[in-house]
Design a protein around this motif. Sequence first.
Motif, PDB file in Angstrom:
ATOM      1  N   LYS A  85     -54.007 -13.285 -32.338  1.00  0.00           N
ATOM      2  CA  LYS A  85     -52.634 -13.483 -32.799  1.00  0.00           C
ATOM      3  C   LYS A  85     -52.131 -14.878 -32.437  1.00  0.00           C
ATOM      4  N   LYS A  86     -52.621 -15.409 -31.305  1.00  0.00           N
ATOM      5  CA  LYS A  86     -52.108 -16.680 -30.798  1.00  0.00           C
ATOM      6  C   LYS A  86     -53.009 -17.864 -31.122  1.00  0.00           C
ATOM      7  N   HIS A  87     -54.316 -17.652 -31.153  1.00  0.00           N
ATOM      8  CA  HIS A  87     -55.247 -18.773 -31.261  1.00  0.00           C
ATOM      9  C   HIS A  87     -56.258 -18.545 -32.378  1.00  0.00           C
ATOM     10  N   PHE A  88     -55.773 -18.235 -33.565  1.00  0.00           N
ATOM     11  CA  PHE A  88     -56.665 -17.912 -34.679  1.00  0.00           C
ATOM     12  C   PHE A  88     -57.325 -19.163 -35.259  1.00  0.00           C
ATOM     13  N   SER A  89     -58.601 -19.032 -35.568  1.00  0.00           N
ATOM     14  CA  SER A  89     -59.327 -19.978 -36.411  1.00  0.00           C
ATOM     15  C   SER A  89     -60.444 -19.194 -37.074  1.00  0.00           C
TER      16      SER A  89
END
Length: 310
Positions: free
Chosen positions: A163-167
């Motif tokens: 949710k916070k650090h998507f790639s």
Amino acid sequence: MAFRALVVGGTNGIGYAMACRVAAEASTSNSNSNNNNSSPSAVIISGRTKPTNIPHANMEFRRLDATSMHQIKQYTDTFKSGLQDKPDQKLDLLIMTQGIMNTAGRTETPEGVDRKMALHYYGKQLLIRELMPALKEDAKVVVVFDSVYGRPSKLDWNDLDLKKHFSLSKAANHCMVMNDVMVQFYAAQQQQQQQQTTSTTATPNRRHFVHAWPGAVDTNLFTELPWYLQPVLRLAALLLAVSPDTCAERLLNGLADCSTAGNKDGRFWSHMDNKGHLVANKTIWSEDQMKKVADHTWAIVDGAIAQGSS
């Protein structure tokens, strides 16, 4: 007893090829059987769109949007209700090949789950959890994604759903690694249940859970990629990829070999490569690690089910 299978993602590509191969073999086996009282073999294929060609009489289509946890729950509830008082119609084989290939960033479903992760991981795990009562004692469960290239060291334990650090690379790695974890989780859970069972009349479960890598396969997945990438991928497919039929043959043959060898060793999980061989030197997850991934998974899917039903 007739052979029964469910292939989610079985309406095209690898899943369709696997379903057709299983249906053909099951039909031949059933016709050679002397037991006329058994239920006929059946291979159920599920996805969003019914194939134009269903080549075997023992194949049937049931619609399912595998990006929706709520729809998966409805689907599995209906599936299980149809098995009441019909133990001979439980599943011998559950295969999940649903997937997508695109370059979009985090794209959430109405339930708040990234669409790629919903297909590649969360939906597959929900299907296994809910269909466990519908599996025969020696059933095989196959998650087709990537059992080879996951990097456990790059798993973000504090942001498993990204949710916070998507790639794109993180999403792919998380789905690879968490699928690895969960096949070991189910096997460990099964062994624990067997140790706690005191009844000598109960048939021990010997279900085998597999995470498989199909390798490069010439399917239509790349049609969702940008137009300028598609010619390159078509050329690569011609040079490097195998046909869905070849992939299906390798994975199904490997499934039989890996599960037989694993069960003899008392190991009810396998990681399998694109040739159907056991992947060596895989990370063995601790009980605490498996529990953390499982607890996270159920929190996400159960929250999505509640969101989808509201």
